[in-house]
Structure formats: structure tokens, C-alpha cells
Design an enzyme around this catalytic site. Structure first.
Site, PDB file in Angstrom:
ATOM      1  N   GLY A  91     -10.201  48.211   4.215  1.00 25.34           N
ATOM      2  CA  GLY A  91     -10.820  47.384   5.127  1.00 25.34           C
ATOM      3  C   GLY A  91      -9.933  46.186   5.623  1.00 25.34           C
ATOM      4  CG  ASP A 124     -12.707  37.895   6.907  1.00 24.14           C
ATOM      5  OD1 ASP A 124     -12.157  38.891   6.025  1.00 24.14           O
ATOM      6  OD2 ASP A 124     -12.687  36.763   6.579  1.00 24.14           O
ATOM      7  NE  ARG A 175      -1.249  46.989  -2.049  1.00 24.23           N
ATOM      8  CZ  ARG A 175      -2.396  46.964  -2.217  1.00 24.23           C
ATOM      9  NH1 ARG A 175      -3.157  46.126  -3.261  1.00 24.23           N
ATOM     10  NH2 ARG A 175      -3.292  47.780  -1.688  1.00 24.23           N
ATOM     11  NE  ARG A 182      -6.638  52.442  -2.161  1.00 23.35           N
ATOM     12  CZ  ARG A 182      -6.641  51.029  -2.566  1.00 23.35           C
ATOM     13  NH1 ARG A 182      -7.559  50.676  -3.276  1.00 23.35           N
ATOM     14  NH2 ARG A 182      -5.909  50.241  -1.631  1.00 23.35           N
ATOM     15  CG  ASP A 251     -12.713  51.049  -4.938  1.00 22.68           C
ATOM     16  OD1 ASP A 251     -13.272  51.378  -5.851  1.00 22.68           O
ATOM     17  OD2 ASP A 251     -12.526  50.073  -4.333  1.00 22.68           O
TER      18      ASP A 251
END
Ligand code: AMP
Ligand code: MG
Length: 490
Positions: A91, A124, A175, A182, A251
Site C-alpha cells: 500500500g 496515503d 529496504r 510473504r 502478511d
């Protein structure tokens, strides 16, 4: 690009069918600027060790998208607090590309906080400075402790306002991980009845990460066994070091058994087994002492999602191995931490007395373990001083010192206190990312002073060393900093 010849890019995930992801470009942040650049990690991939400028900076923070990047948001689902949520996915994170390290091993380069995606739901797409600092520091701390984890290549802050409980600043984490797959990826395909995709994902995971398993009798069962093994090891390491993840939703479970998605995590200060670090975890589902059980629950959820590929009885058989493996790993870890490798007749009783002591007194866990590692100098008063009931502490310490005399090395020679303590200091960190330290560093950073973030990054990369100039970072927490609960808002 600086150092152009070195980094090698690919994106195998982008070659999968469209049902696995959505291509999305990052939404640049205003006036993005580096806070920290992980030179050591950068060097492993042939990135410049100096903070990247100009073109490379623009590429890494998503201001320009070079041809060799294929930014995409992954689709996944997952069980959140035990309830299945089909609507998850990246997201606010984007997989930019894969980068080969100098040995040719591929790592994902992922941007966290890169803007809206089709899976942003009510969010957002952004990440705030404080949570980005926490993830950067903790993932590097875990790496420093030798616990499998995603890594942090760098961190940027910006002038983009992000609204949480108050107005904050948008930040970006770069990252890196061998995989962003996952447990929830498999659950998504299982629960949407996309069996060809489920099988394809399992085939790719085997091909990418465990090619040697392809020739096993049942490669999918072999893959699940590997996930179980790695998860058991990771959880044993968390429990041994006193790490509380806080949001062990499926997740947030990496298929490679790596610590993944740092949110309201904590390292134990006082040894309180029922400690809940996540402010929103009202039932204590993810309390420190629940983590081993939750990991098994999560593995069962993965096993269920893999049931079209693996016999139910075989899934059960693999799950049944988890607890003994976890116990084995945990026992190895705790024996090393206490310097008690030699198996002796009354060890069961001795270890019970150790846990009874720390669980009932709630002694500061990292400090206690480190002081036990320093018994080759001093008279043990630094250990006893940690307890209110000094007599009880002294009694236990005497029994411990007596037990240490039974230690022999692999040729049967007695282990000296110096040998024992030297080994113990290499597994009991002096520097731990206590929540109060992270909090103080964040408060300074929010005022524009990143000195404490940088100091922590340096110390936590080598947490077993003395770093005499930084003693204050090894202090016990002040009262306000003990047993903090961390908000999930990030
Ligand atoms: P987390 O609790 O961080 O593991 O996130 C759970 C889900 O919410 C994931 O699908 C995230 O991508 C998504 N998510 C979390 N924060 C945001 C945000 N600020 N904007 C959009 N999606 C988010
Ligand atoms: Mg997550």
C-alpha cells in the site's frame, strides 16, 4: 550514474503474470534528502560508499525511473490478528528492482513510503520519519545481532507533510531483502482459488531461493519444511535476545524466515514474559511469550494455503517438527548466552532456576546477560546490584558460578572464566535498541539533529563491542522509557 559499471539490476518478480502485482511509479517527495546512507551495505552491491548524489539519488528515491527499474506493488493478503483480510498488498511500498551483490546473489531494492498504489486502501501511501528511523535502526540492529532480517540501504526525509495524529514529515526507506514474498502471497492465491498462480509462485520461490529443492521427492513439502526450519530459528533468536515483533500477521511473515516489517517492535528491558509492545494489541495476541505459538499458527495458515500442493498429512507432519526444532534452537542460543555448552545431569533444574529468577524479578534482561558475561573481571557485584532482593541474586549467582566449573571444551579440558566470558560477550550484546534510545534519537531527528540516529546505527552494527566513547547508550532505561507501548500509526 556514479560507479555505473558496478550494480547489476534485474526484476524477476516483474516477469510474473499481471495477477501478481500492479506496475506503479513512485510519487516523489518534496525536497527529499538523505538522512543516512549505509556505506557498508552499499559496498556489497557496488553502490558508491559515499552518499549518492544527483542522478543516482534521484533514481533511488523515485524522482526518476531508469529503464532497469520496474517499480511494482505486490498483491498479497493475510491474517491480521487472526482474521483473514483479502485486501492487502503493497500500500505504500514498491519493489524497484533486484540488485546483485558482489557474489551474484540477488536482493530486492524496495522503497517504503513511495506513495499511493491500488492497495493503499484508506492510507496515503506514505511513511513518517519516526517509523522510518525505527525500521532502519532495528533492521540494522538485527543484522548486527546475526538474526535474519531485511536490511536498510538508506533513508531520506522530505518536506512532504504527512498527517497522522499530528502533521509529520514524509520519509522513505530503501529496504533490501532477498525476498519480499510473504506467507500472505500464498494465502491470496489460495483464497481466490487461483491454483495455477499458487503453484507458479511456489515453483518460483523454489527456483529463486532453494533450487536444490527442485529435485526433492515433493519439492513443495521440502519448501514448506525449509520455511518451518527458518521460522523456528528466527523465533528462537527473537526469544533469546528479547525481541518482540508486535504485529506477527501473516502478511508480515517472510517466506525466507527473515524478520520483516518493523512496526511497534521492542526489545525487552525488564524481563516480563507477558510484555505487549503494540499499543493496539488489546488481547496480547502478540505478547513476547506468545510469539513461538503465533509463529506456529502462521505456519499452519501457510500450510493450509499450500494444501493443494502438499498432502494434508504431510503438512501436519512438517508442522509437528516446529516445536522440537524451536526448542533445540532456543536451547542452543540460551546455552551460548549463559556460557553453558556442556550438557550436565542437573541442567533442567539449573535452567528452571534461571528462568524463575528473571521472570519473577523482572531484572533488566540485556544488562543482566551482559554482566554475566563480564564475570571474568570484578566480583559479581555488578550482577547482584541489578536486583532488589540481593540475597536471592547472590544465591543464584553462586549456583551459576558453581555450574560453570563443570564446563569442558571439545577436548575435555576445563573452560577458563576468561574463555567462557569472551565467548559470552560475543553473544550478549552491550548495545540494544531499547525503545527509549530510539525515542530520544527520533525526538532529536524531528528537530533536524540526526547525530543520535547515526550513533545508534554505528553501535548497533557492532553491538557486542565495547565502544567506550558511547557508554551512555548502554545505560538502563529511565522510568519513562520502560515497557513502552508503541503506536501502530506509521
Ligand atoms: P503494516 O501494518 O505496516 O504491515 O501494513 C498493513 C497493510 O496496510 C499493508 O498492506 C500496507 O501496505 C498497508 N499500509 C500501511 N500503512 C499504509 C499507508 N500509510 N498507506 C497505504 N497503505 C498502508
Ligand atoms: Mg506489513
Amino acid at each position: 550514474m556514479a560507479n555505473q559499471s558496478s550494480p547489476k539490476f534485474s526484476n524477476r518478480f516483474a516477469q510474473l503474470p499481471q495477477s501478481f502485482f500492479t506496475l506503479v511509479n513512485p510519487q516523489p517527495l518534496e525536497n527529499a534528502r538523505w538522512i543516512i546512507w549505509n556505506s557498508q551495505l552499499a559496498d556489497k552491491f557496488g553502490f558508491p560508499t559515499d552518499v549518492p548524489q544527483n542522478a543516482l539519488k534521484q533514481q533511488l528515491c523515485g524522482e526518476t525511473v531508469p529503464d532497469h527499474f520496474t517499480p511494482l506493488a505486490m498483491k498479497y493478503a493475510g491474517h491480521q490478528f487472526g482474521v483473514y483480510n483479502p485486501d492487502l498488498g503493497d500500500g505504500r511500498g514498491l519493489l524497484l528492482c533486484e540488485v546483485a551483490d558482489k557474489q551474484g546473489k540477488l536482493f530486492d531494492l524496495h522503497l517504503k513510503g513511495a506513495g499511493l498504489t491500488p492497495y493503499s486502501r484508506m492510507g496515503d501511501g506514505r511513511a513518517v520519519l519516526r517509523s522510518t528511523i525505527r525500521e532502519y535502526l532495528c533492521s540494522e540492529a538485527m543484522a548486527g545481532l546475526g538474526i535474519a532480517t531485511t536490511r536498510a540501504l538508506g533513508m531520506l526525509e522530505s518536506d512532504t507533510p504527512v498527517y497522522r495524529e499530528k502533521q509529520e514529515r514524509g520519509a522513505l526507506l530503501l529496504r533490501m531483502a532477498e525476498s519480499h514474498v510473504r506467507f500472505g502471497h500464498f494465502e491470496h492465491f489460495f483464497y481466490t482459488n487461483q491454483m495455477a498462480e499458487l503453484k507458479l509462485l511456489a515453483d518460483k520461490v523454489i527456483d529463486w531461493y532453494w533450487p536444490e529443492l527442485a529435485s526433492a521427492e515433493n519439492p513443495y513439502a521440502a519448501m514448506f519444511t525449509e520455511v518451518m526450519e527458518r521460522t523456528a530459528l528466527m523465533i528462537a533468536q527473537w526469544q533469546a535476545v528479547g525481541f518482540c515483533h508486535g504485529v506477527m500477521n501473516t502478511d508480515n511473515m517472510s517466506i525466507l524466515g527473515q524478520t520483516f516489517d518493523y512496526g511497534p517492535f521492542a526489545f525487552l528491558d525488564d524481563y516480563d514474559p507477558s510484555y505487549i509492545c503494540n499499543h493496539s494489541d488489546y488481547q496480547g495476541r502478540y505478547a513476547f511469550n506468545q510469539q513461538p505459538r503465533v509463529a506456529l499458527w502462521n505456519l499452519s495458515a501457510l500450510g493450509h494455503a499450500l494444501s493443494p500442493l502438499i498432502d494434508k498429512a504431510e503438512v501436519e507432519q512438517i508442522l509437528a517438527q516446529y516445536e522440537p526444532r524451536l526448542q533445540q534452537y532456543y536451547s542452543q542460543q540460551m546455552r551460548a548466552k549463559l556460557g553453558l555448552h556442556t550438557v550436565c545431569a542437573n541442567d533442567g533444574e539449573f535452567f528452571s532456576s534461571f528462568f524463575a529468577l528473571i521472570e519473577t524479578t523482572h531484572v533488566d534482561y540485556p544488562r543482566f546477560m551482559r554482566e554475566l558475561s563480564n564475570l571474568d573481571s570484578g566480583d559479581g557485584s555488578a550482577v547482584v546490584d541489578l536486583f532488589v532482593d540481593r540475597e536471592r541474586a547472590q544465591q543464584w549467582l553462586d549456583s551459576y558460578l558453581e555450574r560453570t566449573t563443570l564446563e569442558v571444551d571439545n577436548v575435555g579440558q576445563p573452560v577458563s572464566p576468561q574463555q567462557r566470558c569472551q565467548q559470552m560477550r560475543s553473544v550478549n550484546p552491550k548495545y540494544v535498541l531499547r525503545n527509549y534510545l530510539a525515542q530520544l534519537a527520533i525526538e532529536k531527528a524531528e528537530q533536524g539533529d540526526f547525530s543520535q540516529v547515526n550513533a545508534l546505527a554505528l553501535l548497533l552494527a557492532h553491538p557486542y563491542d565495547e565502544h567506550f566513547a558511547y557508554q551512555d547508550y548502554a545505560n538502563l532505561p529511565p522510568d519513562w522509557g520502560k515497557g513502552m507501548e508503541i503506536s501502530c500509526s506509521s
